[in-house]
Design a protein around this motif. Structure first.
Motif, PDB file in Angstrom:
ATOM      1  N   ASN A 197       0.822  -1.212   0.000  1.00 18.49           N
ATOM      2  CA  ASN A 197       0.000   0.000   0.000  1.00 18.49           C
ATOM      3  C   ASN A 197       0.858   1.264   0.000  1.00 18.49           C
ATOM      4  O   ASN A 197       0.466   2.299  -0.546  1.00 18.49           O
ATOM      5  N   LYS A 198       2.038   1.163   0.600  1.00 19.58           N
ATOM      6  CA  LYS A 198       2.920   2.331   0.692  1.00 19.58           C
ATOM      7  C   LYS A 198       3.667   2.581  -0.612  1.00 19.58           C
ATOM      8  O   LYS A 198       3.880   3.733  -1.010  1.00 19.58           O
ATOM      9  N   ARG A 199       4.043   1.510  -1.303  1.00 19.79           N
ATOM     10  CA  ARG A 199       4.976   1.653  -2.414  1.00 19.79           C
ATOM     11  C   ARG A 199       4.341   1.543  -3.800  1.00 19.79           C
ATOM     12  O   ARG A 199       4.971   1.895  -4.795  1.00 19.79           O
ATOM     13  N   LEU A 200       3.116   1.025  -3.879  1.00 17.80           N
ATOM     14  CA  LEU A 200       2.523   0.770  -5.186  1.00 17.80           C
ATOM     15  C   LEU A 200       1.222   1.540  -5.375  1.00 17.80           C
ATOM     16  O   LEU A 200       0.571   1.928  -4.400  1.00 17.80           O
ATOM     17  N   PRO A 201       0.810   1.765  -6.636  1.00 21.99           N
ATOM     18  CA  PRO A 201      -0.506   2.356  -6.885  1.00 21.99           C
ATOM     19  C   PRO A 201      -1.601   1.512  -6.231  1.00 21.99           C
ATOM     20  O   PRO A 201      -1.477   0.279  -6.124  1.00 21.99           O
ATOM     21  N   ALA A 202      -2.683   2.158  -5.827  1.00 21.81           N
ATOM     22  CA  ALA A 202      -3.719   1.503  -5.018  1.00 21.81           C
ATOM     23  C   ALA A 202      -4.272   0.243  -5.685  1.00 21.81           C
ATOM     24  O   ALA A 202      -4.413  -0.800  -5.032  1.00 21.81           O
ATOM     25  N   LYS A 203      -4.562   0.314  -6.994  1.00 16.78           N
ATOM     26  CA  LYS A 203      -5.165  -0.836  -7.659  1.00 16.78           C
ATOM     27  C   LYS A 203      -4.182  -1.995  -7.780  1.00 16.78           C
ATOM     28  O   LYS A 203      -4.555  -3.164  -7.616  1.00 16.78           O
ATOM     29  N   VAL A 204      -2.934  -1.682  -8.043  1.00 20.01           N
ATOM     30  CA  VAL A 204      -1.909  -2.732  -8.139  1.00 20.01           C
ATOM     31  C   VAL A 204      -1.709  -3.381  -6.779  1.00 20.01           C
ATOM     32  O   VAL A 204      -1.626  -4.613  -6.654  1.00 20.01           O
ATOM     33  N   ALA A 205      -1.660  -2.559  -5.735  1.00 21.05           N
ATOM     34  CA  ALA A 205      -1.483  -3.084  -4.383  1.00 21.05           C
ATOM     35  C   ALA A 205      -2.645  -3.996  -4.006  1.00 21.05           C
ATOM     36  O   ALA A 205      -2.440  -5.059  -3.406  1.00 21.05           O
ATOM     37  N   TYR A 206      -3.856  -3.587  -4.379  1.00 21.77           N
ATOM     38  CA  TYR A 206      -5.028  -4.392  -4.036  1.00 21.77           C
ATOM     39  C   TYR A 206      -4.972  -5.750  -4.719  1.00 21.77           C
ATOM     40  O   TYR A 206      -5.251  -6.783  -4.092  1.00 21.77           O
ATOM     41  N   VAL A 207      -4.608  -5.777  -5.982  1.00 26.03           N
ATOM     42  CA  VAL A 207      -4.513  -7.054  -6.697  1.00 26.03           C
ATOM     43  C   VAL A 207      -3.482  -7.958  -6.025  1.00 26.03           C
ATOM     44  O   VAL A 207      -3.725  -9.155  -5.799  1.00 26.03           O
ATOM     45  N   LEU A 208      -2.333  -7.405  -5.690  1.00 30.54           N
ATOM     46  CA  LEU A 208      -1.298  -8.202  -5.046  1.00 30.54           C
ATOM     47  C   LEU A 208      -1.742  -8.696  -3.670  1.00 30.54           C
ATOM     48  O   LEU A 208      -1.537  -9.861  -3.313  1.00 30.54           O
ATOM     49  N   ASN A 209      -2.359  -7.811  -2.887  1.00 35.24           N
ATOM     50  CA  ASN A 209      -2.822  -8.202  -1.549  1.00 35.24           C
ATOM     51  C   ASN A 209      -3.904  -9.271  -1.636  1.00 35.24           C
ATOM     52  O   ASN A 209      -3.917 -10.220  -0.848  1.00 35.24           O
ATOM     53  N   ARG A 210      -4.782  -9.111  -2.615  1.00 33.51           N
ATOM     54  CA  ARG A 210      -5.872 -10.070  -2.790  1.00 33.51           C
ATOM     55  C   ARG A 210      -5.322 -11.450  -3.165  1.00 33.51           C
ATOM     56  O   ARG A 210      -5.696 -12.464  -2.575  1.00 33.51           O
ATOM     57  N   TRP A 211      -4.425 -11.475  -4.141  1.00 31.91           N
ATOM     58  CA  TRP A 211      -3.908 -12.765  -4.586  1.00 31.91           C
ATOM     59  C   TRP A 211      -2.982 -13.397  -3.547  1.00 31.91           C
ATOM     60  O   TRP A 211      -2.931 -14.626  -3.424  1.00 31.91           O
ATOM     61  N   LYS A 212      -2.290 -12.583  -2.805  1.00 33.59           N
ATOM     62  CA  LYS A 212      -1.495 -13.138  -1.716  1.00 33.59           C
ATOM     63  C   LYS A 212      -2.406 -13.838  -0.713  1.00 33.59           C
ATOM     64  O   LYS A 212      -2.119 -14.950  -0.244  1.00 33.59           O
ATOM     65  N   SER A 213      -3.548 -13.225  -0.382  1.00 34.30           N
ATOM     66  CA  SER A 213      -4.498 -13.820   0.557  1.00 34.30           C
ATOM     67  C   SER A 213      -5.126 -15.084  -0.013  1.00 34.30           C
ATOM     68  O   SER A 213      -5.274 -16.090   0.692  1.00 34.30           O
ATOM     69  N   ILE A 214      -5.509 -15.044  -1.290  1.00 36.34           N
ATOM     70  CA  ILE A 214      -6.124 -16.217  -1.924  1.00 36.34           C
ATOM     71  C   ILE A 214      -5.166 -17.403  -1.894  1.00 36.34           C
ATOM     72  O   ILE A 214      -5.542 -18.519  -1.514  1.00 36.34           O
TER      73      ILE A 214
END
Length: 491
Positions: free
Chosen positions: A226-243
């Motif tokens: 969330n700190k280093r990436l654009p919001a949408k990119v961060a969300y995709v990464l966070n989502r797939w990490k959780s999945i």
């Protein structure tokens, strides 16, 4: 005069909001309404008011694909989830399609007219809505009453007796002795919340233990993205990490249950007082994920026990008394308040009667295709989320696939679709491969699943991406048809 819309969505919780967004996005020419029985959206998140109410799924997967969750905090409480849902419906104009105070009493499919007629109680007035398609997004439990066993002597108890599904907003529990009966997700949430907000002492009374995992509510990976990436990119990464994390943990638990059990017990032992009987109070008889593994964010339940504000008693109830609970072991638990966190009653379609040509359909006689369409129920989809992952992951897949069906039917001039029952070629299985009490109590009521795909799902989001999101619509298990007789729609 009967109103007509293309699609009726029943329920304005997570499933209904998902269905509405996907219809707007993928089938923009279709008219729809969302019929919500309550006076507010949110379903579960509006219904439950007990202290500490929160999700035990992370918000990167409980949140929608199309609406990023931007907070660093992965485990959100009820008010934050409600704020997110209200923001979502307003942002996408879904709120304009929601009608509140709409109690759906029945839905009847007419073969002659190729329509659903939905009968609605609207403040005592019965109205009818005709629709080509019906999406049942009302969840799978009874909103009117939770499950409470018949406890001997309960009428003798002189304190306050509460089921969490009906928590009094004005309840004063400051300094009170509270016994919470149950060890599922509700109890695991309630006990730290009560103990750390003024209760005198809280006891979790369980007949048998539940697996409990401690995870941080804020993940360092999320903070970094969330700190280093654009919001949408961060969300995709966070989502797939959780999945992926959820999927790997589940597969490990099922394939190596003894290893997974040991990890959970070690986790608990390190957080509880020295010498605590972890095996007695936190080591269930069943294997991990035979029932849901509960989540204790930041180990809050264990911290509360360690601090002496709560304890766990594993025993059986002999009877209620005037001042508490008499246990089979001879011990008496004194209580000012008893909370029966004993589970839910399952109920599909919000309790509405479903019929075809005026004849009621018994759900137990039907079989579920891909866990979303039922035999003998044309042009109908229903949503039941995952038991081992976020509800929303499955809700979004159901919505996507049903929209693909609608578009396929339009492109090929079809007006009806229903799954063909596979008959004896497929053995019957329970709809939910899951063994908590609320599911076992409802097996004779629920639709069936089959022994193989597409009649059986494996509670695996990654596999469902292939089977549902990328699976073909013109499946031989689905019967598409055209019928010349059409009703003239009344606007």
């Amino acid at each position: 005069m009967t109103e007509f819309v293309d699609v009726v969505i029943v329920g304005a919780g997570i499933s209904g909001i998902s269905a509405a967004w996907h219809l707007q996005d993928r089938c923009p020419g279709k008219s729809y309404v969302i019929l919500e029985r309550r006076d507010n959206l949110g379903g579960t998140w509006d219904l439950f008011k007990y202290p500490g109410i929160r999700s035990d799924s992370d918000m990167f997967t409980l949140g929608f694909r199309f609406k990023p969750w931007t907070s660093d905090k992965a485990i959100a409480d009820g008010p934050d989830i409600m704020a997110y849902l209200n923001e979502t419906v307003a942002e996408y104009g879904i709120d304009k399609h929601i009608r509140y105070g709409q109690n759906v009493k029945s839905a009847d499919w007419s073969d002659a007219d190729n329509r659903w007629t939905v009968r609605v109680d609207r403040a005592g007035e019965e109205v009818e809505i005709s629709a080509r398609y019906l999406m049942a997004c009302s969840g799978y439990y009874n909103y009117d009453e939770g499950y409470s066993p018949d406890f001997p002597g309960s009428e003798d108890f002189e304190g306050t007796l509460i089921h969490p599904q009906h928590w009094p907003e004005d309840l004063d529990y400051a300094g009170k002795r509270i016994v919470v009966i149950g060890s599922g997700a509700t109890a695991v949430t309630l006990i730290p919340a009560l103990a750390n907000s003024g209760a005198g002492h809280v006891t979790m009374l369980q007949r048998s233990p539940t697996f409990i995992a401690a995870l941080p509510d804020v993940d360092p990976f999320t903070v970094a993205t969330n700190k280093r990436l654009p919001a949408k990119v961060a969300y995709v990464l966070n989502r797939w990490k959780s999945i992926l994390q959820q999927s790997v943990q589940y597969q490990v638990a099922r394939k190596f249950p003894d290893f997974f059990r040991k990890q959970l017990l070690t986790m608990a032992k390190h957080r509880l007082p020295e010498g605590y009987d972890v095996n007695k109070h936190f080591n269930p008889r069943y294997n991990p994920w035979d029932e849901r593994v509960c989540l204790a964010p930041n180990g809050d339940l264990f911290k509360t026990i360690r601090a002496g504000k709560a304890d766990v008693v594993t025993d059986t109830i002999e009877r209620f008394t005037k001042t508490g609970i008499q246990l089979a072991s001879g011990r008496h638990l004194d209580a000012d308040i008893i909370v029966t966190a004993t589970g839910l009653n399952l109920q599909l379609f919000g309790g509405a009667t479903i019929s075809r040509n005026g004849e009621a359909i018994e759900l137990n006689d039907t079989m579920a295709y891909k866990g979303m369409l039922l035999t003998d129920m044309p042009n109908l989809a229903f949503t039941i989320g995952y038991t081992n992952a976020s509800w929303t992951l499955k809700a979004d897949l159901v919505s996507e696939f049903f929209c693909r069906i609608i578009n396929y039917m339009d492109a090929n001039s079809y007006d009806r679709v229903e799954p063909r029952h596979p008959g004896s070629s497929v053995d019957e299985r329970p709809l939910m491969d899951f063994t908590p009490g609320y599911v076992l109590r409802a097996l004779d009521y629920l639709p069936k699943a089959g022994s193989r795909a597409p009649w059986r799902l494996k509670q695996n989001y990654l596999m469902d991406l292939q089977l549902i999101r990328r699976g073909k619509v013109d499946d031989e298990a689905l019967a598409f048809s055209r019928h010349p007789a059409q009703v003239t729609a009344s606007a």
